[in-house]
Design an enzyme around this catalytic site. Sequence first.
Site, PDB file in Angstrom:
ATOM      1  N   TYR A   1      -0.531  -0.356  10.579  1.00  0.00           N
ATOM      2  CA  TYR A   1      -0.874  -0.617   9.356  1.00  0.00           C
ATOM      3  C   TYR A   1       0.421  -0.282   8.335  1.00  0.00           C
ATOM      4  CZ  TYR A   1      -3.290  -1.207   4.602  1.00  0.00           C
ATOM      5  OH  TYR A   1      -3.484  -1.631   3.339  1.00  0.00           O
TER       6      TYR A   1
ATOM      7  N   SER B   1       0.831  -1.339   0.075  1.00  0.00           N
ATOM      8  CA  SER B   1      -0.222   0.011  -0.022  1.00  0.00           C
ATOM      9  C   SER B   1       0.950   1.291   0.082  1.00  0.00           C
ATOM     10  CB  SER B   1      -0.935  -0.038   1.307  1.00  0.00           C
ATOM     11  OG  SER B   1      -1.253   1.085   1.531  1.00  0.00           O
TER      12      SER B   1
END
Length: 174
Positions: free
Chosen positions: A167, A142
């Site tokens: 994350y 990501s």
Amino acid sequence: MQDRPHVFVTGANSGLGFAASMALAQRGWYVHMACRNEEKGRTAAALVNERFGSGSAAFVRCDLASFSSIRQAVKPLSQGNVKLTALVNNAGIISYRRETTADGLELQLGVNHLGHFLLTHLLLPQMEWEGTVRPRILTVTSGAHKIGRIHWQDLQLEQRYSAFRSYSQSKLAN
């Protein structure tokens, strides 16, 4: 069953994992669709088989939050002498509160990075060159990795947890 390329896809019941499974099955690949939720995984595999013919895909129960589940998911491939042409490490989660895996690891680091790391390690023996075909491993990450940092002094984020900190750390680790 080994007359065509085989691919193992995590998070294959929705999103990018499902789209990749459909696209690869359409091109004649056999897709091992790894999912933690059995009902959703079986439904997704049935959709692929319905669209591209019976025997295009199979559901594989694999919960990346459990090293035991990962080992169980890999066992039939190694026992069945299946050679993989590709591995797509796609599954990922985000958790807004700090949770841990079955093995006591911070959940996002455990699933998004360490679970895939173990899975890849266990599947490497199934990924051998066949003729001119070179096996591939794709790990989906990501843009969050750009602002991530590995918190070496608090890797499990026990002292300062936030969903985005966790994350972005897990995606940078990939």
